[in-house]
Each structure stands twice: as C-alpha cells, then as structure tokens.
Scaffold this motif. Sequence first.
Motif, PDB file in Angstrom:
ATOM      1  N   THR A 251       0.823  -1.202   0.000  1.00 16.38           N
ATOM      2  CA  THR A 251       0.000   0.000   0.000  1.00 16.38           C
ATOM      3  C   THR A 251       0.861   1.258   0.000  1.00 16.38           C
ATOM      4  N   LEU A 252       1.934   1.259   0.801  1.00  7.66           N
ATOM      5  CA  LEU A 252       2.820   2.420   0.835  1.00  7.66           C
ATOM      6  C   LEU A 252       3.450   2.670  -0.530  1.00  7.66           C
ATOM      7  N   SER A 253       3.822   1.591  -1.234  1.00  7.84           N
ATOM      8  CA  SER A 253       4.443   1.752  -2.549  1.00  7.84           C
ATOM      9  C   SER A 253       3.488   2.395  -3.543  1.00  7.84           C
ATOM     10  N   GLN A 254       2.198   2.209  -3.338  1.00  6.21           N
ATOM     11  CA  GLN A 254       1.203   2.758  -4.255  1.00  6.21           C
ATOM     12  C   GLN A 254       0.767   4.169  -3.866  1.00  6.21           C
ATOM     13  N   THR A 255       0.778   4.471  -2.560  1.00  5.99           N
ATOM     14  CA  THR A 255       0.284   5.765  -2.103  1.00  5.99           C
ATOM     15  C   THR A 255       1.392   6.802  -1.932  1.00  5.99           C
ATOM     16  N   ASP A 256       2.589   6.358  -1.568  1.00 11.06           N
ATOM     17  CA  ASP A 256       3.687   7.305  -1.338  1.00 11.06           C
ATOM     18  C   ASP A 256       5.019   6.612  -1.624  1.00 11.06           C
ATOM     19  N   PRO A 257       5.311   6.323  -2.912  1.00 13.62           N
ATOM     20  CA  PRO A 257       6.536   5.586  -3.237  1.00 13.62           C
ATOM     21  C   PRO A 257       7.806   6.307  -2.821  1.00 13.62           C
ATOM     22  N   ARG A 258       7.776   7.629  -2.771  1.00 14.53           N
ATOM     23  CA  ARG A 258       8.982   8.355  -2.360  1.00 14.53           C
ATOM     24  C   ARG A 258       9.263   8.154  -0.872  1.00 14.53           C
ATOM     25  N   ARG A 259       8.230   8.035  -0.082  1.00 16.20           N
ATOM     26  CA  ARG A 259       8.428   7.718   1.342  1.00 16.20           C
ATOM     27  C   ARG A 259       9.014   6.314   1.481  1.00 16.20           C
ATOM     28  N   LEU A 260       8.534   5.380   0.678  1.00 23.83           N
ATOM     29  CA  LEU A 260       9.102   4.041   0.690  1.00 23.83           C
ATOM     30  C   LEU A 260      10.573   4.072   0.292  1.00 23.83           C
ATOM     31  N   ALA A 261      10.910   4.862  -0.722  1.00 19.37           N
ATOM     32  CA  ALA A 261      12.300   4.958  -1.160  1.00 19.37           C
ATOM     33  C   ALA A 261      13.188   5.484  -0.041  1.00 19.37           C
TER      34      ALA A 261
END
Length: 310
Positions: A251-261
């Motif tokens: 879900t994080l990768s879809q909603t906020d990929p830069r935060r995941l990065a």
Amino acid sequence: MSLTEVGTPEPAPGEVTIDVAYAGVNFADIKARSVGYRVSALPFVPGLEVSGRIHAVGEGVSGLRPGQEVVAFISGGGYAETVAVPAVTAFPLPEGISLRTGATLPTVLPTAHALLHEVGRLREGESVLIHGAAGGVGIAAGQLARLGGAGAVYGVVSSREKAEQALKYGYDEVFVGDGFPEDVRRATGGLGVDLLLDPVGGETLLRSLDTLALFGRLVSFGNAGDAAPWRVGQAELYAGARSVSGFSILTLSQTDPRRLADIAGRAFHTVTAGRVELPVTAEFALAEAAEAHRLVETRTTTGKLLLKVA
C-alpha cells in the motif's frame, strides 16, 4: 502457476525495465494467489522484488542508466525475465552486495524497518516481541530491533528447528507454539512487552494483546492465519492504555513511493554496513516457481527463498 512466453515490456514515462537476475519469493506472493486478495484479473505474474540490470530507461527518469545493477520493489510481475518498474522504487545495487543478496532486500528490510521505527516507534531499552521470527521479515526485524536499542528481543515460531534458526539473528529468547503469552509473562516478570509485531492476525493477534505492557503497541502487518478480520475495542485497549496499528509495504508503494524509497535507503544501509544479514535458504529456477510456493506453504521454511532467473 506455469511458465509462458510474453512480449518484452517497454518502460513507460517514469519507469525502467530490468533484466532480472533474481526474484524474491515472499509469503505475500502466496497470498496473492488467493481468491479476492490482490488479483483482479488473469493472467497474473507474482513477484514483489527483483535484482538485475537496467534494460531501458523511460522518459523523465534521471539517475539510472541502461546496464546499471539495481534492486527494485514492485507491486507485482517480478517472476519474469524482464519487468517494468517505477524508477522511484528502483535502487542502485548497494556497494559490496551481490545481485543474489540484493534480491533479498527490497521487501523484508523496508518492512522490518517501518514496523519498528515508523509505525512501532521503538525507543531505546524497550522490549519487542516478533511473531514469525524465523521468516524473512522476522530475521531482519530481530537484528534491526537490536540495532535500534531494544532492551530485549523475543520471538515466536512454530517449531524448535525454527527457534534455533531465529536465535542466530538478534533474539534473546524464542518461544515455540501457542503458549507464548505465558512465556512472555515469565520472561518479562509479568510486565509484558512494549512493542509487538504480528503478521498472523486472528486469534493470535487477540491473544497477543494480553502480552503488552502498559502503553504497549501492537503493529499488524498481515493475516497469514487466514482468519476472519479481527476487531478490538475499548475493553481490549483502555485498561492497559494499549494501541493497535497496521502497515502494508504494498500500500505504501502505491500511495507514497517516495516515502518508501526513503525508508528503503535507510534500511539498506544496515546491510552495506555489515550489521544485518539476510540468509538465502533455498534457490529455484524460474520454471520451478510453483515448487518454491509449495515449500513456503508447508510453513517449514526459514530465511529467504529466491528464484534464479539469469
């Protein structure tokens, strides 16, 4: 699952294509085959993480080039010779890390880091209990909890063999089976643990609430037990000032990929610095992906399983 021939993908704007060397096998890949979980249409290609070399770069992508060795987190499709991925979740292969080891990084390390620090808010000296301690996330989380200053790190597994494996990776004590609430009370002198990570759900999650200390936090990150959705309310939470939260890396990768990065970059550093080890316990050819899934479904595996693609 069966191996088939499809066309080579082209990168869309903001994407790169990767010639895959290794693809990680995760329990979420097994869950993805469940009706109603994540597959909306067939054909469906599993696979959330890969390592390999960039084949082509899409419009608008900077900092990545063809031929560069990378690791990547994706929302699906990793069980393939070439895969298109968002450039924001493709990372240069960390220095000193092989492509084989690199394929173990994109899912479990950011997940474990986020569970402990972003959601769980681990503080120095606190005690931590982790279900599934011998799995990929469990092995990473045990080591990261220790690095994060945890005063005590406990695990729960389903067999003595798994307990022996988990004890190599940061755990003070590993409990076997459903008697973990009593084990926790004994180990903590009746106080309970400050932070608990649960990928199982259902009855395990509800029983885990009783192992929390005053102001304890439980983070749910899966439903491996396939139980009905759990519910908690005032009766379970108010008396001990407990809290329950959740996390999904997909879900994080879809909603906020830069935060995941950002999370991934910090988590990867622990491996390049030699402070976290992620063991590969089995390797399969791409055509043997179904066999890898069957092995995971026996619930006897530990560590990380990989598919060797090229």
